[in-house]
Design a protein around this motif. Sequence first.
Motif, PDB file in Angstrom:
ATOM      1  N   ALA A 151       0.845  -1.205   0.000  1.00  0.00           N
ATOM      2  CA  ALA A 151       0.000   0.000   0.000  1.00  0.00           C
ATOM      3  C   ALA A 151       0.874   1.246   0.000  1.00  0.00           C
ATOM      4  N   GLY A 152       2.003   1.204   0.719  1.00  0.00           N
ATOM      5  CA  GLY A 152       2.887   2.363   0.755  1.00  0.00           C
ATOM      6  C   GLY A 152       4.025   2.257  -0.239  1.00  0.00           C
ATOM      7  N   PHE A 153       3.803   1.491  -1.315  1.00  0.00           N
ATOM      8  CA  PHE A 153       4.904   1.167  -2.217  1.00  0.00           C
ATOM      9  C   PHE A 153       5.484   2.405  -2.885  1.00  0.00           C
ATOM     10  N   SER A 154       4.621   3.370  -3.186  1.00  0.00           N
ATOM     11  CA  SER A 154       5.106   4.602  -3.808  1.00  0.00           C
ATOM     12  C   SER A 154       5.479   5.553  -2.677  1.00  0.00           C
ATOM     13  N   LYS A 155       6.677   5.372  -2.116  1.00  0.00           N
ATOM     14  CA  LYS A 155       6.929   5.990  -0.813  1.00  0.00           C
ATOM     15  C   LYS A 155       7.162   7.483  -0.872  1.00  0.00           C
ATOM     16  N   ARG A 156       7.389   8.052  -2.077  1.00  0.00           N
ATOM     17  CA  ARG A 156       7.527   9.502  -2.149  1.00  0.00           C
ATOM     18  C   ARG A 156       6.184  10.178  -2.408  1.00  0.00           C
ATOM     19  N   ASP A 157       5.152   9.363  -2.592  1.00  0.00           N
ATOM     20  CA  ASP A 157       3.828   9.891  -2.885  1.00  0.00           C
ATOM     21  C   ASP A 157       3.040   9.985  -1.567  1.00  0.00           C
ATOM     22  N   GLY A 158       2.614  11.207  -1.239  1.00  0.00           N
ATOM     23  CA  GLY A 158       1.920  11.417   0.024  1.00  0.00           C
ATOM     24  C   GLY A 158       0.661  10.578   0.172  1.00  0.00           C
ATOM     25  N   LEU A 159      -0.087  10.414  -0.917  1.00  0.00           N
ATOM     26  CA  LEU A 159      -1.336   9.657  -0.825  1.00  0.00           C
ATOM     27  C   LEU A 159      -1.059   8.190  -0.526  1.00  0.00           C
ATOM     28  N   SER A 160      -0.027   7.637  -1.173  1.00  0.00           N
ATOM     29  CA  SER A 160       0.278   6.219  -0.973  1.00  0.00           C
ATOM     30  C   SER A 160       0.671   5.949   0.470  1.00  0.00           C
ATOM     31  N   THR A 161       1.553   6.795   1.035  1.00  0.00           N
ATOM     32  CA  THR A 161       1.965   6.562   2.420  1.00  0.00           C
ATOM     33  C   THR A 161       0.808   6.816   3.372  1.00  0.00           C
ATOM     34  N   GLU A 162      -0.040   7.789   3.033  1.00  0.00           N
ATOM     35  CA  GLU A 162      -1.182   8.047   3.907  1.00  0.00           C
ATOM     36  C   GLU A 162      -2.131   6.843   3.935  1.00  0.00           C
ATOM     37  N   GLY A 163      -2.386   6.284   2.747  1.00  0.00           N
ATOM     38  CA  GLY A 163      -3.203   5.076   2.707  1.00  0.00           C
ATOM     39  C   GLY A 163      -2.546   3.958   3.490  1.00  0.00           C
ATOM     40  N   ALA A 164      -1.216   3.833   3.348  1.00  0.00           N
ATOM     41  CA  ALA A 164      -0.507   2.744   4.012  1.00  0.00           C
ATOM     42  C   ALA A 164      -0.603   2.869   5.519  1.00  0.00           C
ATOM     43  N   ILE A 165      -0.453   4.093   6.047  1.00  0.00           N
ATOM     44  CA  ILE A 165      -0.441   4.191   7.517  1.00  0.00           C
ATOM     45  C   ILE A 165      -1.831   3.933   8.072  1.00  0.00           C
ATOM     46  N   LYS A 166      -2.860   4.339   7.340  1.00  0.00           N
ATOM     47  CA  LYS A 166      -4.214   4.054   7.833  1.00  0.00           C
ATOM     48  C   LYS A 166      -4.480   2.548   7.785  1.00  0.00           C
ATOM     49  N   TYR A 167      -4.059   1.943   6.685  1.00  0.00           N
ATOM     50  CA  TYR A 167      -4.219   0.490   6.551  1.00  0.00           C
ATOM     51  C   TYR A 167      -3.451  -0.219   7.658  1.00  0.00           C
ATOM     52  N   PHE A 168      -2.208   0.232   7.873  1.00  0.00           N
ATOM     53  CA  PHE A 168      -1.378  -0.426   8.885  1.00  0.00           C
ATOM     54  C   PHE A 168      -1.974  -0.280  10.277  1.00  0.00           C
ATOM     55  N   LEU A 169      -2.318   0.948  10.676  1.00  0.00           N
ATOM     56  CA  LEU A 169      -2.766   1.156  12.058  1.00  0.00           C
ATOM     57  C   LEU A 169      -4.038   0.366  12.339  1.00  0.00           C
ATOM     58  N   LEU A 170      -5.028   0.478  11.436  1.00  0.00           N
ATOM     59  CA  LEU A 170      -6.270  -0.244  11.706  1.00  0.00           C
ATOM     60  C   LEU A 170      -6.091  -1.744  11.498  1.00  0.00           C
ATOM     61  N   GLY A 171      -5.215  -2.118  10.579  1.00  0.00           N
ATOM     62  CA  GLY A 171      -4.968  -3.543  10.349  1.00  0.00           C
ATOM     63  C   GLY A 171      -4.328  -4.201  11.554  1.00  0.00           C
ATOM     64  N   SER A 172      -3.300  -3.571  12.139  1.00  0.00           N
ATOM     65  CA  SER A 172      -2.660  -4.234  13.273  1.00  0.00           C
ATOM     66  C   SER A 172      -3.526  -4.125  14.525  1.00  0.00           C
ATOM     67  N   PHE A 173      -4.299  -3.047  14.625  1.00  0.00           N
ATOM     68  CA  PHE A 173      -5.266  -2.953  15.729  1.00  0.00           C
ATOM     69  C   PHE A 173      -6.242  -4.131  15.676  1.00  0.00           C
ATOM     70  N   SER A 174      -6.753  -4.406  14.465  1.00  0.00           N
ATOM     71  CA  SER A 174      -7.717  -5.506  14.353  1.00  0.00           C
ATOM     72  C   SER A 174      -7.034  -6.854  14.539  1.00  0.00           C
ATOM     73  N   SER A 175      -5.761  -6.969  14.112  1.00  0.00           N
ATOM     74  CA  SER A 175      -5.043  -8.226  14.343  1.00  0.00           C
ATOM     75  C   SER A 175      -4.933  -8.503  15.835  1.00  0.00           C
ATOM     76  N   ALA A 176      -4.638  -7.435  16.617  1.00  0.00           N
ATOM     77  CA  ALA A 176      -4.516  -7.608  18.059  1.00  0.00           C
ATOM     78  C   ALA A 176      -5.842  -8.051  18.660  1.00  0.00           C
ATOM     79  N   ILE A 177      -6.944  -7.452  18.193  1.00  0.00           N
ATOM     80  CA  ILE A 177      -8.261  -7.839  18.711  1.00  0.00           C
ATOM     81  C   ILE A 177      -8.552  -9.295  18.381  1.00  0.00           C
TER      82      ILE A 177
END
Lengths: 506, 103
Positions: A151-177
Amino acid sequence: MTQNEWLALAPFIIVSTLAILIVVVDMIRPGRDHLAAVIGAVGVLVAMGATIAAGPIGGLGGLPPEGMALFGGVYVRDGMTAFLDLLFLGIALLTILFAPDYLIPRKLPVPEFVSVLLFAVAGAMLLGGGRDLLILFLGLELLVLPGYLLAGFSKRDGLSTEGAIKYFLLGSFSSAILLFGLVFVFGYTGTTNVAEIGDRLAAIASGDAPLPVALGMGMALVLTGAAFKIAAVPFHYWTPDAYQGSPTPVTGYLSVGPKVAAFALVLRLFMEALGPVRADWWVLIGVLAAITMTVGNLAALGQDNIKRMLAYSSIAHTGYIMVGLAVAGGATDPEVAASGVQGILFYGFAYAAMNLGAFAVVAALQHRPGVTSQISSFAGLGRRAPILAVAMTLFLLSLVGIPPTAGFFGKAVIVIAAVEGGGLLTLLAVVIMLNAAAAAFYYLRVVVVMYMRDPAENAKPVDVGGWTRLGLIVAGAATIAIGLIPAVTGAALDWTLEAAKTIAGL
Amino acid sequence: MSQSLDAYLLLAAGLFAIGTFGFLAKRNAIAMLMSIELMLNAVNLAIVAFALFTPSLGAQGSVIALFVMAVAAAEATVGLAIVIAIYRNRRTPLVDEYASMRE
């Protein structure tokens, strides 16, 4: 290990080795983008061959038809595993075909992309065959961690990293649950084996043993975590941003790969481990399904960005697939329950072909860096690139569910199963039909823009790369063949039903 | 040392709840990452407690706890990489300022 055990593990070993091989090749000969894509695509084809050679698929394959358990039953290769492995490998193949034409003009490294993607697919394959809570959890993490990176593959692109961090935070939160829930299931049933958990819960369901409160809580946490993973409403908030921000071929992969894999996890957890207490969860799944498809479709109606629109539409498709799960849990007749699971598998198959195809067209339009994914960029595509427009129309019609396409039969299987289920399930069938009508509006809007709007003054010609063209042919052929050729439809229906029946208790 | 499984599970549930609260209340991506780690530690505490009080789960529980630690480490690595990538783009770790995609 015996020969059959090697045979059963071969697809998984091939895919993981392939992922490492591409890293090594990239180290020795850096920056060979096309080479990595060729190795990836050929390797995936080899893994598909190995899956077919292992079986059991119908009469094919070297393994016994009832399947084979490895390592004391933590990994099982049965009809379901074989079907899911082929589906995941197909998704990987199409993604590898669609990626180079998007990544190379943007100077993004293809070898890293293919390698990370194959690790994720290895995780998905572990989910497909895992029969142990620990293996399922490890498979899930192996699936989602590379997904965050993609998701954050285009790391110089603000939108890609923004999508990645949202995916990551909620994804690992749900993994913990999910994990916290799994721990309670493990602690109170005293085993990590999915089948044994089913046996213990069967004793509770028949009234021989009380249901510990903490075990009930654990099951609720598992349901919550799983709902996050499949992006069911109200746990869907990460989806639109993660999908819109990611590079387009990644979005295509994220919208089908992790989703189908999460449903594989859900099938193992809910139908096998929590199967005996299905009376307690199927109504909840049914209600979530109805809310999910309605919210997804209503939100998709107002989108101007095609990736965001397809993201919301993927939430709606999650809802349709969940109806299959509700039928599998709620139907009293095992035949109908089996056709609910069949609906999940068949829909996953059809959805993979048509959704990846639709995203491939979006990616092809964005071949030139700088082209946005606004729906208005499709204006006049019918004249600028007739073949691309026809392909997009085909995929969109299939997503609506209009015959003769794969999407039509996908919806048909689930709706028929729901109607046969009777009672509340019939109501779900009605909700699906109403939703499909609403969804037609926003899908067909794109078709209208393509054929009835004039292209922008400065519109450049669309050049479709060779990789994309090959991928579009594969995705288009799958979408049409399942819908149009009766022999193929019948074979796909038989195959999914047979795979569905390998779920314990059906 | 308490002799009751429930005491440990309550502690684990408390830790998990603190982690959940931290995740939902904090706006700094690093703090959210730390909250997730706290949730995973609560999970590990519950696993080890089950393993200690249920003899048949002993060895299995320890192995699972080790796996969960490894997964948590991998997750932290990926998470920090993504946080660094977005920090370079946006010059802020606050997640509510990552709002360039709204309908």
